[in-house]
Write an enzyme that holds these catalytic residues in place. Structure first.
Site, PDB file in Angstrom:
ATOM      1  N   CYS A  80      -6.774   0.112  -1.116  1.00 53.67           N
ATOM      2  CA  CYS A  80      -5.735  -0.102   0.038  1.00 53.67           C
ATOM      3  C   CYS A  80      -6.602  -0.299   1.322  1.00 53.67           C
ATOM      4  O   CYS A  80      -7.726   0.713   1.596  1.00 53.67           O
ATOM      5  CB  CYS A  80      -4.754   1.110   0.072  1.00 53.67           C
ATOM      6  SG  CYS A  80      -3.885   1.170   1.768  1.00 53.67           S
ATOM      7  N   ARG A  83      -5.794   2.163   5.281  1.00 51.45           N
ATOM      8  CA  ARG A  83      -5.836   3.490   5.327  1.00 51.45           C
ATOM      9  C   ARG A  83      -5.914   4.102   6.625  1.00 51.45           C
ATOM     10  O   ARG A  83      -5.997   5.360   6.464  1.00 51.45           O
ATOM     11  CB  ARG A  83      -6.591   3.981   4.328  1.00 51.45           C
ATOM     12  CG  ARG A  83      -6.312   3.975   2.845  1.00 51.45           C
ATOM     13  CD  ARG A  83      -7.276   4.288   1.843  1.00 51.45           C
ATOM     14  NE  ARG A  83      -8.114   3.271   1.339  1.00 51.45           N
ATOM     15  CZ  ARG A  83      -9.228   3.295   0.883  1.00 51.45           C
ATOM     16  NH1 ARG A  83      -9.788   4.465   0.628  1.00 51.45           N
ATOM     17  NH2 ARG A  83     -10.109   2.386   0.615  1.00 51.45           N
ATOM     18  N   TRP A 263       3.449  -0.941   5.042  1.00 52.11           N
ATOM     19  CA  TRP A 263       3.962  -2.419   5.697  1.00 52.11           C
ATOM     20  C   TRP A 263       3.186  -3.159   4.991  1.00 52.11           C
ATOM     21  O   TRP A 263       2.186  -2.928   4.441  1.00 52.11           O
ATOM     22  CB  TRP A 263       4.012  -2.393   7.222  1.00 52.11           C
ATOM     23  CG  TRP A 263       2.752  -2.181   8.065  1.00 52.11           C
ATOM     24  CD1 TRP A 263       1.666  -3.038   7.825  1.00 52.11           C
ATOM     25  CD2 TRP A 263       2.288  -1.111   8.527  1.00 52.11           C
ATOM     26  NE1 TRP A 263       0.685  -2.633   8.660  1.00 52.11           N
ATOM     27  CE2 TRP A 263       0.906  -1.316   8.932  1.00 52.11           C
ATOM     28  CE3 TRP A 263       2.838   0.307   8.809  1.00 52.11           C
ATOM     29  CZ2 TRP A 263       0.001  -0.295   9.536  1.00 52.11           C
ATOM     30  CZ3 TRP A 263       2.052   1.220   9.543  1.00 52.11           C
ATOM     31  CH2 TRP A 263       0.822   0.831   9.864  1.00 52.11           C
ATOM     32  N   GLU A 268      -0.439 -10.471   1.434  1.00 55.74           N
ATOM     33  CA  GLU A 268       0.164 -10.231   0.193  1.00 55.74           C
ATOM     34  C   GLU A 268       1.207 -11.220  -0.433  1.00 55.74           C
ATOM     35  O   GLU A 268       1.272 -11.441  -1.556  1.00 55.74           O
ATOM     36  CB  GLU A 268       0.422  -8.834   0.389  1.00 55.74           C
ATOM     37  CG  GLU A 268      -0.399  -7.693   0.728  1.00 55.74           C
ATOM     38  CD  GLU A 268       0.090  -6.161   0.535  1.00 55.74           C
ATOM     39  OE1 GLU A 268       0.556  -5.831   1.908  1.00 55.74           O
ATOM     40  OE2 GLU A 268       0.381  -5.773  -0.466  1.00 55.74           O
TER      41      GLU A 268
HETATM   42  N1  ARG Z   1       1.005  -6.429  -2.919  1.00 57.93           N
HETATM   43  C1  ARG Z   1       2.111  -5.885  -3.333  1.00 57.93           C
HETATM   44  C2  ARG Z   1       3.371  -6.789  -3.036  1.00 57.93           C
HETATM   45  O1  ARG Z   1       2.852  -7.999  -2.667  1.00 57.93           O
HETATM   46  C3  ARG Z   1       2.451  -4.533  -2.527  1.00 57.93           C
HETATM   47  C4  ARG Z   1       1.397  -3.627  -2.751  1.00 57.93           C
HETATM   48  C5  ARG Z   1       1.524  -2.493  -1.489  1.00 57.93           C
HETATM   49  N2  ARG Z   1       1.388  -3.276  -0.096  1.00 57.93           N
HETATM   50  C6  ARG Z   1       1.431  -2.426   0.760  1.00 57.93           C
HETATM   51  N3  ARG Z   1       1.138  -3.303   2.172  1.00 57.93           N
HETATM   52  N4  ARG Z   1       1.387  -1.258   0.817  1.00 57.93           N
HETATM   53  O2  ARG Z   1       4.376  -6.754  -3.328  1.00 57.93           O
END
Ligand code: ARG
Length: 401
Positions: A80, A83, A263, A268
Site C-alpha cells: 500500500c 500509508r 480512497w 488503479e
Molecule cells: N486496486 C484495487 C482496485 O482498483 C483496490 C485496492 C485498494 N486501493 C486503495 N486505494 N485502497 O479496485
C-alpha cells in the site's frame, strides 16, 4: 494482471484449528503498550491474556487494542502506497454482529460512512465524496470453529458477462463470480457496470445474497477535461475500493471478516482496471477516438491513450467532489511516511513492485530506491480459500467436480 503468479507472494496457510499463538500475542501487546504509554499496565494485561489463552485457546481484544491493531495492520501493508494516514483509520467494532442480515446492515453502513453518504440523523459523516478510510471488524475466528465471511473480494465490484458469441461485457475479472451469482438466482441488467450482489456466509445461517442500496454505492461518470466525446463512452467507476476477503491478524487472533477501504489513486482505475488487457482493455478504443496512429507500437499510441484515460479519471473524480489522489502526490506522501516512520524508529516494510505506480514509474520518487521487505504483524492476509471463493463464487467442493 488478475492472474495469480509471482505477484501473489505465498502466504503460509492459516490453520483455523490452532489456538491463538502466545508468542504473537505477547509481541503485539509489547508493541501496543510501547506505542501507547497510557494504555495501562503491560504486565497485568500479559498475565490476563496468558491465562485466557490457556483456558479458552484464544483471547478477546479490548476496543483500543483492536483499533490500534487494525492501524498497525495498515501500517504493515507492504503493497500500500497510501500509508501516510494510517493513524486516521476509522475502526467500526462489529464483533457482536451474528446473522447475515446484521452483517449486511453493518457493511452498508461501512460504505455509507466511507463515502460520506450516510444521511442518518446525528451521524458524524462528512460531505458526500469525502472518502474516509474505514475498517469494520467482525467476530474473530475461534480455534476449530467455523466463522462468518464475505465471498466477494471487494464490497463493490462490477459484474462481467460472457456472451454466447465469446464477447465480454463488464469486468472480465468477475465473469466466473458473476456466473455463480446467476446460478444462485441473481440477474444483472447486462450493462458494463452492474454492481454485483454481496454473498455473506455464516456458520448458523449458511449463504445469503444481498443487493447493495444506492446510498452505499457512490459512483463517478467519466468525462475528459477537453474531449467531449469521452463522456459518451459511458464509462464510470465506483468511489470506494473496499477489500472484503482479507483476514486481519492481530496478536495471534484472526479476524476473517474485516473489510477495509481507503480512497482511490487514479492509476488503479485508469492504468489497471480500465486499461489492462484482461480487464476493460480500453486503450485501443480510447486511442481510436483520439485519432492516434496505431499502425506501429513506436507511435506510443498506448502510452498516449493511457495518459488521456488517466486524466479523465482524475478530472472526473475532482469535478464530482470525490476524493482521489494522483500517483505523483501519493508517491511523495509515501516517502514522507517512510521518513516519519524512521524518525519513530520503525522500518517501513514495502514491496517495490506494488508501490511503484503502473504508469510513469520512474517519474515518481518511489521508483528510485529499494525497500525493507518483511512480513510484520499485525497484517492482512489473503488466504487461498478466500481467493478461490472470490474468483469462483462457489465453495471449494464445487471447484473439484
Ligand atoms: N486496486 C484495487 C482496485 O482498483 C483496490 C485496492 C485498494 N486501493 C486503495 N486505494 N485502497 O479496485
Amino acid at each position: 494482471m488478475g492472474t495469480p503468479g509471482y505477484r501473489d507472494h505465498p502466504v503460509a496457510d492459516w490453520d483455523s484449528d490452532a489456538t491463538a499463538d502466545w508468542g504473537e500475542a505477547e509481541e503485539f501487546l509489547h508493541k501496543y503498550h510501547a506505542e501507547n504509554p497510557g494504555a495501562g499496565s503491560l504486565p497485568a494485561r500479559l498475565a490476563e491474556v496468558y491465562a485466557e489463552i490457556s483456558r479458552t485457546g484464544t483471547y478477546e481484544h479490548t476496543l483500543d487494542e483492536i483499533t490500534y491493531g487494525a492501524k498497525m495492520a495498515w501500517r504493515n501493508a507492504s503493497r500500500c502506497i497510501g500509508r501516510l494516514y494510517w493513524r486516521s483509520l476509522h475502526v467500526l467494532d462489529r464483533r457482536a454482529a451474528r446473522t447475515p442480515h446484521e452483517i449486511y446492515a453493518a457493511l452498508v453502513r461501512h460504505l455509507e460512512v466511507a463515502s460520506g453518504t450516510d444521511v442518518r440523523p446525528g451521524s458524524r459523516a462528512g460531505r458526500q465524496g469525502a472518502i474516509r478510510p474505514v475498517l469494520s471488524v467482525f467476530a474473530p475466528a475461534k480455534p476449530g470453529q467455523p466463522y462468518a465471511r464475505v465471498w466477494n473480494d471487494q464490497l463493490i465490484r462490477y459484474a462481467g458477462y460472457r456472451l454466447p458469441d465469446g464477447s465480454l461485457i463488464g469486468d472480465p475479472s468477475q465473469t466466473e463470480f458473476t456466473e455463480s451469482m446467476e446460478l444462485l438466482g441473481w440477474k444483472g441488467q447486462g450493462t458494463p457496470f452492474d454492481v454485483l450482489p454481496l454473498v455473506i456466509e455464516t456458520p448458523q445461517h449458511g449463504t445469503h445474497m444481498y443487493e447493495l442500496p444506492g446510498s452505499a454505492v457512490l459512483e463517478v461518470p467519466l468525462a475528459h477535461p477537453e474531449h467531449d466525446w469521452f463522456l459518451e463512452l459511458g464509462l464510470r467507476w465506483y468511489a470506494v475500493p473496499a477489500i472484503a476477503n482479507q483476514r486481519l491478524s492481530i496478536g495471534g487472533v484472526s479476524y476473517p471478516l474485516a473489510p477495509f477501504n481507503g480512497w482511490y489513486m487514479g492509476t488503479e482505475i485508469g492504468a489497471r482496471n480500465l486499461a489492462d488487457t484482461d480487464r476493460y482493455n480500453l486503450l485501443p478504443l480510447v486511442a481510436q477516438w483520439l485519432g492516434l496512429d496505431m499502425s506501429s507500437e513506436t507511435t506510443l499510441w498506448r502510452d498516449r491513450a493511457l495518459v488521456e484515460l488517466n486524466r479523465a479519471v482524475l478530472h472526473s473524480f475532482a469535478r464530482a467532489g470525490v476524493k482521489m489522489s494522483d500517483h505523483h502526490t501519493e508517491a511523495a506522501r509515501f516517502l514522507e511516511h517512510v521518513r516519519r516512520e524512521q524518525q519513530a524508529g520503525r522500518e517501513v516494510p514495502a514491496d517495490w513492485s506494488w508501490i511503484v505506480p503502473p504508469m510513469s514509474g520512474a517519474a515518481t520518487p518511489v521508483f528510485h530506491r529499494y525497500y525493507h521487505e518483511a512480513d510484520q504483524r499485525p497484517n492482512f492476509y489473503l488466504d487461498e480459500e478466500a481467493r478461490l471463493l472470490a474468483r469462483s463464487g462457489r465453495p471449494r467442493a464445487g471447484l473439484h467436480l
